[in-house]
Design an enzyme around this catalytic site. Structure first.
Site, mmCIF file in Angstrom:
data_model
loop_
_atom_site.group_PDB
_atom_site.id
_atom_site.type_symbol
_atom_site.label_atom_id
_atom_site.label_comp_id
_atom_site.label_asym_id
_atom_site.label_seq_id
_atom_site.Cartn_x
_atom_site.Cartn_y
_atom_site.Cartn_z
ATOM 1 N N SER A 157 -59.074 -38.372 31.159
ATOM 2 C CA SER A 157 -59.329 -36.816 30.170
ATOM 3 C C SER A 157 -61.199 -36.804 30.484
ATOM 4 O O SER A 157 -62.328 -35.699 29.544
ATOM 5 C CB SER A 157 -59.200 -36.944 28.997
ATOM 6 N N LYS A 196 -69.607 -36.904 25.095
ATOM 7 C CA LYS A 196 -70.325 -36.309 25.721
ATOM 8 C C LYS A 196 -71.677 -36.242 25.399
ATOM 9 O O LYS A 196 -72.246 -37.116 23.732
ATOM 10 C CB LYS A 196 -69.856 -35.415 25.079
#
Lengths: 240, 240
Positions: A157, A196
């Site tokens: 992921s 991120k």
DNA sequence: TCATAACACGAACATTTGTGCGATGTCAAC
DNA sequence: GTTGACATCGCACAAATGTTCGTGTTATGA
């Protein structure tokens, strides 16, 4: 120093057991040993296991599934390098050459795993890490060494952050972050936690993948929809 | 955080498991647990075990005999008494079973940069002018700690291996590798060095990207066209 | 009072897993 | 060549062990 002379196979077996126990926290079966050491017959494994037991390197409980364990003390004394203290195998050159620079070691708790969809609720479930603690050299994280914790990445992921299945990410727990920081963020609506790079855009935040490949696109959300769990200070990948 | 509310039975079970593991070096069976906690039915034990697992206090491997282990960290954080006064127990256990708890530091020479197109011309023994040293905790590399060296990745050439610009890769110098190893390989013709997973296919080798994204495709070459520079044992990313 | 969930029981079942044993291959000593 | 310890192989077997499922019991709340 060593009166022990283990056969090649016995050494392999021993090494495998050590690794396996280290990894799983329970012992392998005779058959598992056989498979990885390329022994087709369970009895042969047993035979060699008996040898190892005679040497006192392992302990075995009759009739007990996986009822075998490593006698670490004996193993260390045996002079075989599997004791994982690495003393014997260390490259000499390096040690001599360098003064004892005192690098601080950090002990970071490995709190569980992180995968898309699962918040970092520090609830490790089935997958277990051998250590429980990650040892780091201080140089491997930036900034203060407090509030650090580690997570094991599960699944692909985090691919867009160039973090692979099995990687370990070290985070510092904090609710806020600066522009450009890599953070673990929980995205409301997506119900998903990812790694991120964080960028603010007024009332919005832009979550930019670390992977410059264009297939990975930034995510833009209202600032209040994004909750920061922590800042990533290091990513570690150990290959076997 | 989670407020744990274990039933009396669950506490007993947990306590027993802790003690048992400590004593035997392997986990008890469902039936053994049932006997000492006075539960006649294996399924009831299993039921409670599941609860404990949900709380993250223990870890279980499906279908594995005695494939259960204690999650010490979670136990510690749970605040249950035996976790606390088990402090000594816990410590001792760890030392006995995992002597590497005393982690050694490794000093690995950082020999330069790696980028697509530049061969890793260096072997630790030959060139001895490292730019610096990387400090590692021993647990961060697998296998023997010799012949290790580090390279700094330059550019995004290794993106398909999920290695980013600025990352540091730790390699063990070796000319051969096993299937599935991640290696630094020099591809003749392409005049390029990359990190890939190695797979053999008869006279060919397949170099498979670590990044499962389909945009990155495996490379297949004749075995003699590929030279292995070393095996990657670790990847480290330190973020500012 | 009824519904529901949590907890418990026990028996049947399917695997997993250790053990035993005869047969085979190797190799050095006689 | 024969012998015999060692190491190995296959395989059958039984014991150990996790799982499933139908049913019973006990709270608790609507």
């Amino acid at each position: 120093m060593h009166f022990l002379n283990l056969s090649e196979r016995q050494q392999e077996i021993l090494r495998f057991i050590v690794d396996f126990v280290h990894l799983h926290h329970y012992a392998p079966t005779i058959r598992q040993i056989g498979e990885t050491v390329a022994i087709s017959s369970t009895s042969v494994v047993k035979y060699n296991l008996n040898k190892l037991q005679e040497y006192g390197l392992i302990l075995r409980e009759r009739d007990i599934s996986r009822g075998l364990s490593v006698n670490w003390e004996q193993l260390q004394q045996s002079g075989y390098p599997y004791a994982l203290n690495g003393e014997s195998v260390r490259g000499r050159q390096r040690e001599e050459r360098l003064p004892e620079a005192d690098v601080e070691r950090l002990r970071v708790p490995l709190l569980g795993k992180i995968a898309a969809g699962s918040p970092i609720a520090v609830t490790p479930s089935e997958v277990y890490d051998p250590e429980g603690w990650i040892e780091l050299a201080a140089g491997m994280v930036a900034g203060p060494a407090d509030k650090l914790f580690a997570l094991r990445v599960q699944g692909d992921s985090m691919i867009d952050a160039s973090v692979l299945d099995g990687d370990i990410v070290i985070l510092r727990h904090q609710e806020t972050a600066h522009d450009g920081d890599m953070v673990a963020a929980w995205i409301e609506g997506d119900e998903e936690t990812t790694l991120k790079y964080l960028h603010r855009d007024g009332a919005f935040v832009r979550l930019v993948p670390a992977n410059p490949n264009p297939v990975y696109q930034p995510i833009v959300r209202a600032a209040e929809q994004v909750r920061i769990n922590g800042k990533v200070v290091s990513v570690i990948r150990v290959l076997k």
